[in-house]
Design a protein around this motif. Sequence first.
Motif, PDB file in Angstrom:
ATOM      1  N   ILE A 193      -3.730 -40.416  -0.400  1.00 29.03           N
ATOM      2  CA  ILE A 193      -2.518 -40.292   0.507  1.00 29.03           C
ATOM      3  C   ILE A 193      -1.775 -39.253  -0.592  1.00 29.03           C
ATOM      4  O   ILE A 193      -1.159 -39.246  -1.598  1.00 29.03           O
ATOM      5  CB  ILE A 193      -1.669 -41.383   0.633  1.00 29.03           C
ATOM      6  N   THR A 202       1.409 -36.790  -1.483  1.00 33.57           N
ATOM      7  CA  THR A 202       2.777 -37.050  -1.792  1.00 33.57           C
ATOM      8  C   THR A 202       3.640 -35.976  -1.335  1.00 33.57           C
ATOM      9  O   THR A 202       3.411 -34.937  -1.273  1.00 33.57           O
ATOM     10  CB  THR A 202       3.259 -37.017  -3.302  1.00 33.57           C
ATOM     11  N   THR A 203       4.537 -36.238  -0.193  1.00 33.35           N
ATOM     12  CA  THR A 203       5.499 -35.474   0.309  1.00 33.35           C
ATOM     13  C   THR A 203       6.649 -35.694  -0.163  1.00 33.35           C
ATOM     14  O   THR A 203       7.272 -36.983  -0.040  1.00 33.35           O
ATOM     15  CB  THR A 203       5.480 -35.589   1.777  1.00 33.35           C
ATOM     16  N   SER A 245       4.502 -39.579   3.565  1.00 35.45           N
ATOM     17  CA  SER A 245       3.782 -40.285   2.686  1.00 35.45           C
ATOM     18  C   SER A 245       4.057 -41.862   2.570  1.00 35.45           C
ATOM     19  O   SER A 245       3.220 -42.497   2.462  1.00 35.45           O
ATOM     20  CB  SER A 245       3.670 -39.594   1.124  1.00 35.45           C
TER      21      SER A 245
END
Length: 294
Positions: A23, A25-26, A32
């Motif tokens: 996943i 990272t935002t 995320s």
Amino acid sequence: MSAYADFSKAVRARIDRALTQAIPTTRDNPLSDAMHYALAGGGKRIRPLLVFAGFYAVSAERDHSALDHLACAIEAIHAYSLVHDDLPAMDDDDLRRGKPTCHIAFDEATAILTGDALQTLAFELLAQAPEVSATTRISLIQTLAQSAGARGMVLGQAIDLAAVNQTLTLAQLEHMHRCKTGALIDASVAMGAQLGAATHAHLAALARYSRALGLAFQVQDDILDITSDTQTLGKQQGADQARNKPTYVSLLGLEAAQEKARELQQEALSSLTQLPGNTQALHLIAQYVVEREH
């Protein structure tokens, strides 16, 4: 601990680690976090287990470095479908795996974007899978795309939405679930087998297995919607009945639906006799699907 529990625990731990790493990272954005929430919510991980089991059933190898990528791709598609399925415009559910659904925990717009991001993540994972030839990679992407799209899972969801308050025949109900639930189960087994260099004959046998297993899974879901409770299921018990959705229990009755599940289980198991690899995992999954209580 049962043989299924041993197998499931080992693969699930491996997949959970791989999903966490996959996943992106935002920063300064809940996307995320919402993706982690949708993927890390537990669940049975049946589809990733089937990827591994399909590989074991045809391959002489005990492992492959791309198995994690394939299994995570399948689970990302499944998680996206659940996030969207729970939305107010779809089934409007507020409970999934014993937790608030994604649009409740975050908000509706974030849930929509989370589903979008999980879907595209699946194909990114297949594109990055290590030690896979270009030909096999294309086959894997095509298998997942066809099973998840307008000829598979998405079509099944569209049929399901249109079936509310309608009367379906048993054949129509079966078609809906072969698309909505069965198509991704078919893809899970097939993709593992494709990675294991399965022959056409092996893929045909595994397709018979997965078609029967996919229907057995849905029949058991319909049975549990009547016989179980919300706490055990982790989602609202009786939801299909409340929405007046056609189910195997509503068409066949409870006892006949239970017999149907057992017949499908035997049909799945009988298709495995000609496979060259270790089919124990496929046997264990077929037993679990019909005997599970949630």
